[in-house]
Scaffold this motif. Structure first.
Motif: not given
Length: 459
Positions: A316-334, A426-431
């Motif tokens: 994922x190098x060079x990909x949008x950090x916005x999408x990666x951060x959002x996906x990672x935090x969402x999965x962490x919260x879920x 913790x879920x609410x924080x991640x989401x």
């Protein structure tokens, strides 16, 4: 292969300082028995380390900019090793608390310099691979800490938890002196001592207030006084930084929504690890698991984080950090949400799927957050970027443990109910962090627009 030795050195130091944030979670009962220490003293054995880490991150960032990352890194290793020896030899709780505070000083130096060293050595695709490995080691160290601490305590002694650091420090210092470049030093600007003191008072009083609130309630005189002191110290810190010629942190940068959002995401990313403290408590006190078995129950998070970090850093190098951060935090919260619903009939296996999903999210976030923070500041402020990132990460975990402690205690005598409260928070924080990342972190083309305007002369 030679180019990856600096990363090995960085990862060894990172593993040590992160390990010591979680390794004591299963050793504290034995420490209390061995040193005849009350519960209040045991709380400070755990909290003083993370508090010193949070307070000194920005100062260490300034020292990196002034003296160079290699010098500060080796000095931090030396302090960390001496402090670990003092911890292992401590005759009473007072000495152990003081030694743990000294350990935090060395740990802060290691935490900040790791990012600066990676940023100085690697570029392009190599940066993505390096951050991927670094993120994997970060997740692995934080997750396996309870297991390692449990094994050492169960089969040797709680003192072995600290003595383990000594050979690791010796090997890392030898490698660092051999493979790390000296690097360039800054212009010799002064260290912002007033800013350091103001930030220390703010972070310390806020953390203490959250800890006391779990016992006395939010309306107690002591809690309100500590919160007032924290606010006043924060105001003083901002005023000092605005007037300083060599500030610890350029507070004007927080007027940029993207910079503020990335740091908020860094803080939010620690929620899952803060919840692990209470998950470990439920596994041992609620289910009666031995320390080693409790650590093994948390391995799905470690393994998923490690594997995902290795893959994401490369692919994922060079990909949008916005999408990666959002996906990672969402999965962490879920993942945290999937761990809820615990009751008296739940077992350690009830957490497996949720821990794995959380681990995938953590593995995605690590490389993207480092790249996003460094992109927000010019290269010559690499120490400040590293200091800001590690400060928000450590302070987020420290405050998360304190806030979650209040929720855990309000669950009453039923440990599953208390843990459910923690996991929901913790879920609410991640989401919430996921939403912040998606809305405020710029796309790559947005981030490059100012540079294009400067080149073309357009406005």
């Amino acid at each position: 292969m030679r180019k990856w030795w600096p990363l090995v050195v960085v990862c060894l130091g990172t593993f040590m300082f992160l390990l010591d944030t979680t390794v004591l979670s299963v050793a504290l009962p034995d420490i209390g028995a061995g040193l005849s220490a009350p519960l209040s003293a045991l709380q400070w054995v755990a909290n003083i380390y993370t508090l010193v880490l949070a307070v000194l991150m920005l100062t260490m960032g300034a020292l990196v900019d002034r003296f160079g990352a290699r010098t500060v890194y080796v000095a931090g290793l030396a302090v960390f090793g001496v402090a670990s020896l003092a911890c292992g030899l401590s005759p009473n709780a007072g000495v152990l608390i003081a030694a743990r505070g000294m350990q935090g000083i060395g740990g802060a130096a290691l935490a900040v310099t790791t990012f600066a060293l990676i940023g100085a050595v690697y570029r392009g695709p190599d940066m993505g691979r390096a951050m991927g490995v670094f993120g994997a080691v970060t997740g692995l160290a934080a997750a396996v800490g309870p297991m390692i601490g449990g094994a050492l305590t169960q089969y040797f002694s709680w003192r072995a938890v600290f003595f383990l650091n000594l050979p690791l420090v010796a090997v890392t210092v030898a490698l660092a002196l051999r493979v790390l470049a000296t690097g360039r030093r800054g212009a010799g600007t002064r260290i912002d001592l007033p800013g350091t003191i103001a930030f220390a008072v703010c972070a310390g009083s806020l953390t203490y207030a959250l800890t006391v609130a779990g016992e006395e309630g939010w309306t107690s005189f002591r809690v309100l006084g500590l919160l007032t002191l924290a606010v006043l110290a924060l105001i003083a810190f901002v005023r000092v930084e605005l007037r300083s010629s060599a500030p610890l942190l350029e507070v004007r940068l927080f007027s940029k929504a993207s910079f503020s959002a990335v740091l908020m995401c860094v803080g939010a990313s620690t929620a899952a690890f803060a919840a692990l403290v209470y998950t470990s408590l439920w596994l041992q006190s609620g289910l009666g698991l031995r320390p080693v078995r409790a650590g093994l129950a948390l391995m799905p998070l470690a393994l998923a984080s490690f594997g995902t970090s290795l893959i994401s850093g490369r692919r994922l190098h060079g990909k949008s950090p916005r999408a990666i951060l959002a996906a990672g935090l969402l999965l962490s919260g879920i993942g945290c949400l999937l761990q809820t619903g615990l009751d008296a009939g739940s077992s350690a296996g009830s957490l497996t799927v949720g821990l794995a999903v959380t681990g995938i999210g953590v593995g995605l976030m690590g490389p993207a957050m480092g790249a996003a923070v460094f992109a927000a500041l010019p290269p010559e402020r690499g120490g400040m970027a590293a200091g800001a990132m590690t400060t928000f990460r450590q302070l987020g975990q420290t405050l998360g443990v304190s806030v979650f402690g209040v929720l855990f205690q309000h669950g009453g005598s039923a440990l599953p109910e208390g843990l459910n409260r923690v996991l929901i928070a913790a879920a609410a924080t991640g989401i919430t962090g996921s939403v912040l990342a998606y809305v405020f972190v710029p796309k790559p083309e947005d981030a490059s627009a100012p540079a294009r305007r400067r080149l073309t002369g357009s406005r």
